[in-house]
Design a protein around this motif. Structure first.
Motif, PDB file in Angstrom:
ATOM      1  N   GLY A  49      55.030  62.541  54.576  1.00 42.59           N
ATOM      2  CA  GLY A  49      55.388  61.160  54.260  1.00 42.59           C
ATOM      3  C   GLY A  49      54.189  60.379  53.750  1.00 42.59           C
ATOM      4  O   GLY A  49      54.294  59.593  52.797  1.00 42.59           O
ATOM      5  N   ILE A  50      53.060  60.625  54.362  1.00 40.52           N
ATOM      6  CA  ILE A  50      51.838  59.938  53.930  1.00 40.52           C
ATOM      7  C   ILE A  50      51.378  60.449  52.567  1.00 40.52           C
ATOM      8  O   ILE A  50      50.890  59.681  51.722  1.00 40.52           O
ATOM      9  CB  ILE A  50      50.756  60.092  55.017  1.00 40.52           C
ATOM     10  N   GLN A  51      51.551  61.729  52.332  1.00 35.69           N
ATOM     11  CA  GLN A  51      51.245  62.264  50.991  1.00 35.69           C
ATOM     12  C   GLN A  51      52.098  61.566  49.934  1.00 35.69           C
ATOM     13  O   GLN A  51      51.621  61.232  48.854  1.00 35.69           O
ATOM     14  CB  GLN A  51      51.535  63.771  50.936  1.00 35.69           C
ATOM     15  N   ALA A  52      53.359  61.368  50.281  1.00 31.67           N
ATOM     16  CA  ALA A  52      54.285  60.776  49.313  1.00 31.67           C
ATOM     17  C   ALA A  52      53.914  59.323  49.022  1.00 31.67           C
ATOM     18  O   ALA A  52      53.991  58.866  47.878  1.00 31.67           O
ATOM     19  CB  ALA A  52      55.717  60.878  49.827  1.00 31.67           C
ATOM     20  N   VAL A  53      53.508  58.599  50.060  1.00 33.14           N
ATOM     21  CA  VAL A  53      53.086  57.212  49.857  1.00 33.14           C
ATOM     22  C   VAL A  53      51.818  57.175  49.013  1.00 33.14           C
ATOM     23  O   VAL A  53      51.653  56.312  48.130  1.00 33.14           O
ATOM     24  CB  VAL A  53      52.891  56.507  51.216  1.00 33.14           C
ATOM     25  N   ASP A  54      50.926  58.116  49.239  1.00 34.56           N
ATOM     26  CA  ASP A  54      49.728  58.225  48.404  1.00 34.56           C
ATOM     27  C   ASP A  54      50.133  58.497  46.950  1.00 34.56           C
ATOM     28  O   ASP A  54      49.611  57.862  46.018  1.00 34.56           O
ATOM     29  CB  ASP A  54      48.853  59.365  48.942  1.00 34.56           C
ATOM     30  N   SER A  74      57.077  42.235  44.786  1.00 35.24           N
ATOM     31  CA  SER A  74      58.098  41.370  45.383  1.00 35.24           C
ATOM     32  C   SER A  74      58.774  42.042  46.568  1.00 35.24           C
ATOM     33  O   SER A  74      59.395  41.383  47.395  1.00 35.24           O
ATOM     34  CB  SER A  74      59.137  41.010  44.318  1.00 35.24           C
ATOM     35  N   ASN A  75      58.626  43.327  46.642  1.00 30.18           N
ATOM     36  CA  ASN A  75      59.382  44.102  47.611  1.00 30.18           C
ATOM     37  C   ASN A  75      58.461  45.140  48.255  1.00 30.18           C
ATOM     38  O   ASN A  75      58.522  46.325  47.938  1.00 30.18           O
ATOM     39  CB  ASN A  75      60.538  44.780  46.859  1.00 30.18           C
ATOM     40  N   PRO A  76      57.611  44.677  49.186  1.00 27.27           N
ATOM     41  CA  PRO A  76      56.521  45.557  49.643  1.00 27.27           C
ATOM     42  C   PRO A  76      56.972  46.804  50.397  1.00 27.27           C
ATOM     43  O   PRO A  76      56.204  47.749  50.520  1.00 27.27           O
ATOM     44  CB  PRO A  76      55.682  44.637  50.547  1.00 27.27           C
ATOM     45  N   ALA A  77      58.190  46.834  50.905  1.00 26.36           N
ATOM     46  CA  ALA A  77      58.637  48.030  51.632  1.00 26.36           C
ATOM     47  C   ALA A  77      59.131  49.129  50.696  1.00 26.36           C
ATOM     48  O   ALA A  77      59.399  50.253  51.132  1.00 26.36           O
ATOM     49  CB  ALA A  77      59.752  47.664  52.614  1.00 26.36           C
ATOM     50  N   LEU A  78      59.265  48.798  49.414  1.00 27.52           N
ATOM     51  CA  LEU A  78      59.911  49.710  48.476  1.00 27.52           C
ATOM     52  C   LEU A  78      59.215  51.060  48.379  1.00 27.52           C
ATOM     53  O   LEU A  78      59.848  52.110  48.393  1.00 27.52           O
ATOM     54  CB  LEU A  78      59.963  49.026  47.095  1.00 27.52           C
ATOM     55  N   ILE A  79      57.900  51.017  48.255  1.00 23.79           N
ATOM     56  CA  ILE A  79      57.161  52.267  48.050  1.00 23.79           C
ATOM     57  C   ILE A  79      57.317  53.186  49.252  1.00 23.79           C
ATOM     58  O   ILE A  79      57.641  54.365  49.121  1.00 23.79           O
ATOM     59  CB  ILE A  79      55.680  51.968  47.742  1.00 23.79           C
ATOM     60  N   VAL A  83      43.859  65.666  39.378  1.00 24.70           N
ATOM     61  CA  VAL A  83      43.651  66.180  40.741  1.00 24.70           C
ATOM     62  C   VAL A  83      44.195  65.173  41.760  1.00 24.70           C
ATOM     63  O   VAL A  83      44.898  65.537  42.712  1.00 24.70           O
ATOM     64  CB  VAL A  83      42.161  66.469  41.014  1.00 24.70           C
ATOM     65  N   GLY A  84      43.887  63.907  41.508  1.00 26.53           N
ATOM     66  CA  GLY A  84      44.390  62.866  42.413  1.00 26.53           C
ATOM     67  C   GLY A  84      45.897  62.810  42.426  1.00 26.53           C
ATOM     68  O   GLY A  84      46.533  62.678  43.476  1.00 26.53           O
ATOM     69  N   LEU A  85      46.485  62.948  41.252  1.00 32.46           N
ATOM     70  CA  LEU A  85      47.942  62.895  41.140  1.00 32.46           C
ATOM     71  C   LEU A  85      48.598  64.093  41.828  1.00 32.46           C
ATOM     72  O   LEU A  85      49.601  63.943  42.534  1.00 32.46           O
ATOM     73  CB  LEU A  85      48.325  62.886  39.654  1.00 32.46           C
ATOM     74  N   ARG A 145      49.488  54.994  45.424  1.00 40.56           N
ATOM     75  CA  ARG A 145      48.166  54.957  44.801  1.00 40.56           C
ATOM     76  C   ARG A 145      48.131  55.705  43.473  1.00 40.56           C
ATOM     77  O   ARG A 145      47.590  55.212  42.478  1.00 40.56           O
ATOM     78  CB  ARG A 145      47.115  55.538  45.756  1.00 40.56           C
ATOM     79  N   LYS A 146      48.686  56.894  43.462  1.00 41.11           N
ATOM     80  CA  LYS A 146      48.464  57.761  42.301  1.00 41.11           C
ATOM     81  C   LYS A 146      49.407  57.460  41.139  1.00 41.11           C
ATOM     82  O   LYS A 146      49.095  57.779  39.998  1.00 41.11           O
ATOM     83  CB  LYS A 146      48.598  59.226  42.732  1.00 41.11           C
TER      84      LYS A 146
END
Lengths: 583, 583
Positions: free
Chosen positions: A438-443, A502-507, A383-385, A447-448
């Motif tokens: 965009g926020i869904q995609a980052v989630d 190492s690359n925090p902007a990647l996600i 469900v989270g995914l 996270r997922k």
């Protein structure tokens, strides 16, 4: 305009043959006595009638008239009130609600199909009930017994409505910055003060009370807590009492969804009640948010289906030009033209695979709620995914479908009375609210997927691969188109996961493409699953259509996975390089 | 809302350094005395002021108020009339018009940039002048000397307006079916009777007369002829006389472009004059259509630029969340987020490459008009090749840009007062009118590409490859990304060409993807060209930005070529297979 007709055969096919709903229901104690395929069929048939004959007729007039705001009151378009009364009386608001408090206890797997029909019929109207059901879900999950007993029955019955009050002018995607305050009172309640914006169904004339779920901060705390704040106070006997310092500041004038009231809500020492624990409001709110996120995806799905029907009907009726290669007719219906077919097939493929995603997600919600042990645990992770994917991918495809259907109509599609441009305007918001896509995609990616080092994604993909291998009515070549791309998807996920620290902007830079790749890929998987399960369908033309649609999807739309993965694999360097002042 | 600011530095860069406009102009006798870079710069500077200070302020109010229809008269929104007067007085309608009849004789290469600014400022307003310039172009190309002398000066001066009357309810994309009749009269004129729909600027209160170019059929003929039909008759002294049986039936209520009148026009024994030869009206109309097709592409381009400005300004101002990897600020501007950057870079890359396409197409138009011999002949073929691409690809990217910019605004983007949703509604029509983008694609693949067995396309690609090889400031690896895809594009074109006769549905089914592949690919070529030519720009940050945008385009957007070619190469079988009754 042609009346809406629900795709009942497709819906029943998904439940019964693609996702084996009767078996799932039979294995879950809470559902075994509640629902079987006969019950589900009866509910779908009735929902189709309600959607077609009751809800759909108010869709166009409601868009033209819109919500108005007079003397501090919100007035919905003509007919909304009468339709809502009948909708509520039919028990539809509480369809999946807790039977202990008056809900019908139906599985979500079925509920998503009912929701889709209502959204197909009218986006704006359907939001009122959806917000109410979501608020009830949240109260049921996190509220005290007293709150449940006092509020749930009237929410499920539709006598009262619900609303979700989060956003403030300075706090949209970033809720840390909310300023609404909650001051504890001696009787255990709180006084809520502050202002919220963009509140869907924040007020209206459909119900006698609106129950707000409000995010606010306790004194001297940066934590966020959740409060139940009724527009009109409810006394110990459950009767309505005084007003409660909850007023509407204004309503927004929007691109679409004109029958849905989007309110500025002002809370002025309004009496509220804590839901869940202090400073844990976001966790509670996410119960409602996740519910709404799936619902908003379904808004996009319902729009896709409505768009398909309108465009395919038009393409069969509109005579213009002749078929390539010649025709006996002076003019042929435009459906003969390859480009018109391309658009219709695209909408249809996205819509039917989207419905599969919706039903599958509903099934995981049912398992997460009613199953036990490992089954429950895995379903909760699924469900989270899938929730951010369902929200974003279904709503993105909803806009695509509406725009493409409008294109099929040519110039007539730009005229308001045709109705197709309303779908574009109405569904556009689904990509924005309840967390932008965009926020869904980052989630999804942050996270997922990489959040558990790809464990859940890998498990999900593995199950899909196993099911693919077991299919008997699709070719090995077709299977290979999917399996090779699942491998590529996991490789891209591994690349992101290996470099995320190492690359925090990647996600953030690659998230939307990763979600789009995943979405296009699982749609391909769902198409093979549907083609496989339809192979021995009693209706041969049903089976043929599914195979032909699957062929089209694999040939034409599945390659988009490669494009999105290429973007993911290109990383974030080119995204982040340019200095702010050069924008 | 921020005021519109034209990207003057980019525009001048394209003219002077990317496409060597001064050299082109110097080599053409008709232009050598008329324009040089100083003149062009002065015109651009003035156009920017007019667009920003005069036209842009009526954009939002005009959308809210819209055109009205009262007592059989069309009334434009407040301010339109005053702005149009000043716009016409400035000579902008006749900017590229024939100097013999009062036009300014400026090159199209410059005119496209002026058009872009006006469309950025206000889509709806700019259409009135664009239709007028297009009508004048057609009259100048095909009309008699008498018609030219009588009508052109007042069209170029903006005293009268033009309109293009083609569509009828049963004849949209397929003009064979028009029913409007033209009866020859003894004095050599014709009486025109019939009804036309979707007539942009068919009537309004901006000018004292509207000159209609009307498609109609002569008695006992299936051929289509073109007629000039003034709303008010013009006597031999050029004075306005009686009305002419030209009336407005109604105006359309549309998704957007609310300041632009879209009229049902009724012709009732209206006196008209043949333009060009009898039964050859479509050829004449195509002169205007091709002009308008490029203009409509530029409508999309102007929208893209406006959308970029609004979204990038917002992204720099709106504080929400923190940069990935941490920040010293409580909240950062949303421009720090990779996904927001991804959207802005995408809009920017499409917009700047789109401007290059627009200017290059304008240059070919100038060469086709003013050059001689082989240069002229080739330029005319390039105009044919590029016009459908400019119309479709620029307008498609216009919608993408507006939708993405709206996404950057989050919930605020759905609110009307923000203004960004208007861009979505206004630009949507550009994909539909003047021939849907599907029809543009069929023209591109059917007539312009396979129509001459790929001769023109191959020649065009060959020139691009030569220029690529000569670039000195981009890497071989970058060049290879383009050259390999040009080879793949030609291979796909050959596949279509080889199978088009045996498989007549192939072109229609694959056309949109072929055009999209070509568009994405030449944008990549234009990006390398711009990066190369900017390398030694006096402004180092200008040079850096171009290089970084080119990097982004090659990494992230160019791979879409592969996706579209994969669709082309998949052919039409899966598109055409499904029986009509299964839709």
């Amino acid at each position: 305009m042609n009346p809406y007709q629900a795709p009942l055969a497709d819906m029943k096919f998904l439940l019964e043959r693609v996702f084996d709903a009767p078996q799932t229901w039979g294995e879950l104690a809470a559902l075994a006595e509640t629902v079987d395929m006969d019950t589900a069929t009866a509910i779908l048939d009735e929902a189709e009638k309600i959607s077609r004959d009751l809800i759909h007729p108010i869709n166009r007039p409601g868009d033209e008239q819109g919500v108005s705001f007079e003397d501090a009151k919100v007035i919905t378009p003509d007919g909304y009130r009468e339709v809502y009364d009948q909708y509520a009386e039919g028990g539809w608001v509480g369809l999946c609600g807790d039977p202990e408090f008056g809900g019908m206890g139906m599985p979500k797997m079925l509920g998503v199909l009912v929701d889709e029909m209502a959204y197909s019929a009218c986006n704006a109207f359907t939001l009122y009930g959806s917000l109410t059901a979501g608020a009830a879900l949240c109260i049921n999950a996190h509220g005290s017994d007293e709150l449940k007993e006092k509020y749930l029955p009237n929410l499920y019955s539709g006598q009262w409505a619900g609303a979700m009050d989060m956003t403030e002018p300075q706090a949209g995607s970033d809720l840390r910055n909310i300023r609404t305050k909650a001051i504890p009172q001696d009787d255990g309640s709180y006084l809520i003060s502050g202002s919220k914006i963009f509140i869907t169904g924040g007020d209206h004339d459909l119900t006698e009370n609106v129950i707000h779920l409000v995010l606010a901060k306790l004194p001297d705390s940066n934590g966020i807590s959740l409060f139940l704040v009724p527009k009109i106070k409810v006394d110990d006997n459950g009767e309505l009492g005084e007003t409660n310092g909850v007023t509407v500041g204004s309503i927004e004038h929007k691109m679409g969804l004109k029958g849905s009231a989007t309110c500025v809500m002002n809370f002025d020492d309004a009496q509220g009640y804590l839901i869940g624990k202090a400073n844990r409001g976001l966790v509670c709110m996410f119960t409602m948010m996740n519910y709404e996120r799936l619902a908003i995806g379904i808004q996009g799905l319902g729009t896709s289906q409505a768009a398909y029907q309108m465009a395919s009907d038009y393409a069969k009726e509109r005579l213009q030009g002749q078929a390539a290669g010649g025709s006996d007719n002076a003019s042929d219906p435009i459906l003969v033209h390859g480009d018109v077919r391309r658009m219709l097939m695209t909408i249809r493929c996205y819509t039917e695979a989207g419905r599969a995603l919706s039903v599958f997600t509903g099934q995981q919600l049912d398992l997460a709620k009613h199953a036990e042990g490992e089954v429950q645990e895995k379903a909760a992770r699924y469900v989270g995914l899938l929730t951010p994917v369902a929200k974003a991918f279904l709503s993105d495809r909803g806009l695509d479908a509406a725009v493409m259907a409008q294109q099929v109509f040519g110039g007539h599609g730009y005229i308001r009375e045709t109705g197709i441009e309303q779908l574009v305007r109405d569904t556009r918001i689904a990509q924005i609210y309840e967390g932008t896509n965009g926020i869904q995609a980052v989630d999804f990616l942050g996270r997922k997927t990489t959040g558990d080092d790809l464990r859940t994604l890998t498990e999900f993909v593995g199950e899909c691969q196993s099911r693919l291998a077991a299919m008997t009515h699709v070719t090995d070549a077709q299977k290979a188109l999917i399996t090779s791309r699942f491998d590529a998807l996991l490789a891209s996920g591994e690349y992101i996961n290996a470099n995320k620290l190492s690359n925090p902007a990647l996600i953030n830079a690659c998230a939307v493409d990763f979600l789009d790749a995943f979405g296009h890929l699982i749609y391909g998987y769902f198409w093979l699953l549907m083609a496989d399960r339809a192979a021995d369908h009693q209706d041969a033309s049903f089976s043929t259509a599914k195979q032909q649609l699957a062929d089209f999807y694999l040939a034409k739309l599945l390659p988009k996975v490669d494009y999105h993965l290429a973007q993911v694999n290109a990383g974030d360097a080119s995204v982040m390089a340019m200095a702010e002042e050069l924008f």
